[in-house]
Write an enzyme that holds these catalytic residues in place. Structure first.
Site, short mmCIF file in Angstrom:
data_model
loop_
_atom_site.label_atom_id
_atom_site.label_comp_id
_atom_site.label_asym_id
_atom_site.label_seq_id
_atom_site.Cartn_x
_atom_site.Cartn_y
_atom_site.Cartn_z
N GLU A 56 -1.13 -3.69 -0.38
CA GLU A 56 0.48 -3.84 -0.61
C GLU A 56 0.97 -5.34 -0.81
OE1 GLU A 56 2.60 -2.25 2.73
OE2 GLU A 56 4.86 -3.68 2.70
N LYS A 87 -4.94 5.96 9.08
CA LYS A 87 -3.87 4.51 8.14
C LYS A 87 -3.94 3.77 9.54
CE LYS A 87 -0.57 3.10 5.94
NZ LYS A 87 -0.07 2.07 6.33
N ASP A 124 4.32 4.53 9.93
CA ASP A 124 5.10 4.12 11.38
C ASP A 124 6.59 3.36 10.50
OD1 ASP A 124 4.75 1.89 9.88
OD2 ASP A 124 3.54 0.82 11.62
N SER A 125 6.42 3.52 9.45
CA SER A 125 8.34 3.06 8.51
C SER A 125 9.18 4.32 9.05
CB SER A 125 8.28 2.96 7.25
OG SER A 125 7.07 4.12 6.43
N GLU A 171 -3.78 -1.02 9.73
CA GLU A 171 -3.62 -2.36 8.93
C GLU A 171 -4.71 -3.26 9.16
OE1 GLU A 171 0.81 -3.63 9.20
OE2 GLU A 171 1.40 -1.37 9.28
N ASP A 198 -0.37 7.21 10.48
CA ASP A 198 0.14 6.32 10.16
C ASP A 198 -0.59 5.34 11.96
OD1 ASP A 198 0.41 3.36 8.94
OD2 ASP A 198 2.03 3.32 9.08
#
Ligand code: KIV
Length: 291
Positions: A184, A115, A46-47, A117, A85
């Site tokens: 991270e 993925k 999502d970056s 978070e 993501d």
């Protein structure tokens, strides 16, 4: 052409101590280049919100945007393991919504895994998605979607207290059914500990070398993303400079009449030149003073 890797190949790589090379990509050409370079995995992060859409963070990124970018990446890298993501809002509300969205990634964009978070706070979501048959990777340590409450993009696990949270999150992610975990921005000492302690593959972005592989953001490593560069990035190219210089040269060429030249145009078919000239003459309007 190398065979597409899956969960079992990644477990074997872990067993053999072979490192996974992993990069983000958001579009067809970058995915193509990554596959051609022999990349083991691609993350459609999502970056993309910051790297290719110009948002100031990842929060505005939608499911539809992620799916659309994943589809482009899948077309560019048909033989590479691709992870989608899950954007903010796509898994926080309920297990049902999380599973629904994970399945969208799987069906509409043909990703190999998703993925999300968080550690203990998303345990139930990880279990629900894994039980639906979609591979899930956890993402702990610095989690950009919650960088606001974390006080910004800050390294985690630097103190014993903070490391305790990271360890508890890592254990929760594994126990919940994640097939892998991404750390991270945590210290390599903690990465090494978790790599030894966990049975699932442990990957790093800014968490040092002692683990099963590395992820890097393509916009950072290629020198495309200009807003800021985290300490953990190694730059392999300066695409911003190359592209800006190419654009400048083009602007200059157009203004100076150096582009296009004869080699860039299509000529009238041989043998038709005379007829062509007559045609153009027929359609030539007389200058206004002759009217
Ligand atoms: O969106 C992304 O690229 C990510 C990385 C920062 C790990 O989640």
């Amino acid at each position: 052409m190398a065979k597409k890797k899956g969960r079992l190949e990644f477990l074997k790589m872990k067993e053999d101590g072979e490192k996974v090379a992993w990069v983000t990509a958001y579009d067809f050409p970058t995915a193509m280049f990554a596959e051609a370079a022999g990349m083991d995995m691609i993350l459609v992060g999502d970056s993309l919100g910051m790297v290719v859409m110009g948002y100031s963070g990842t929060i505005p990124v939608t499911m539809d945007e992620c799916i659309s970018h994943c589809r482009a990446v899948r077309r560019g890298a048909p033989n590479t393991f691709i992870m989608g993501d899950m954007p903010f809002g796509s898994y926080q509300v309920s297990n049902e919504l999380a599973v629904e969205n994970a399945i969208r990634f799987f069906k509409e964009a043909e990703v190999d895994a998703v993925k999300l978070e968080g550690g203990r706070r998303v345990e139930e979501r990880i279990t629900a998605i894994a039980e639906s048959g979609v591979l899930v990777c956890g993402h702990i340590g610095l989690t950009p979607q919650s960088s606001g409450p974390m006080g910004g993009f800050k390294a985690q696990g630097l103190t014993p207290d903070s490391a305790t949270h990271v360890i508890e999150d890592a254990l929760a992610v594994q126990d919940a059914g994640a097939y892998a975990v991404l750390l991270e921005a945590v210290p390599p000492e903690l990465t090494e500990f978790l790599h030894k302690r966990l049975t699932i593959p442990v990957y790093s972005i800014g968490a040092g070398a002692p683990c099963d592989g590395q992820l890097i953001i393509c916009g950072d490593m290629l020198g495309q993303f200009q807003a800021f560069t985290p300490k953990f990035v190694k730059k392999y190219a300066n695409v911003a400079e190359v592209v800006t210089n190419a654009f400048k040269e083009y602007v200059d060429d157009v203004k100076q009449g150096r582009f296009p030249t004869d080699e860039h145009v299509y000529h009238v078919k041989k043998g038709c030149e005379e007829e062509y000239a007559v045609l153009l003459k027929k359609y030539t309007r007389n200058p206004p003073f002759m009217l």
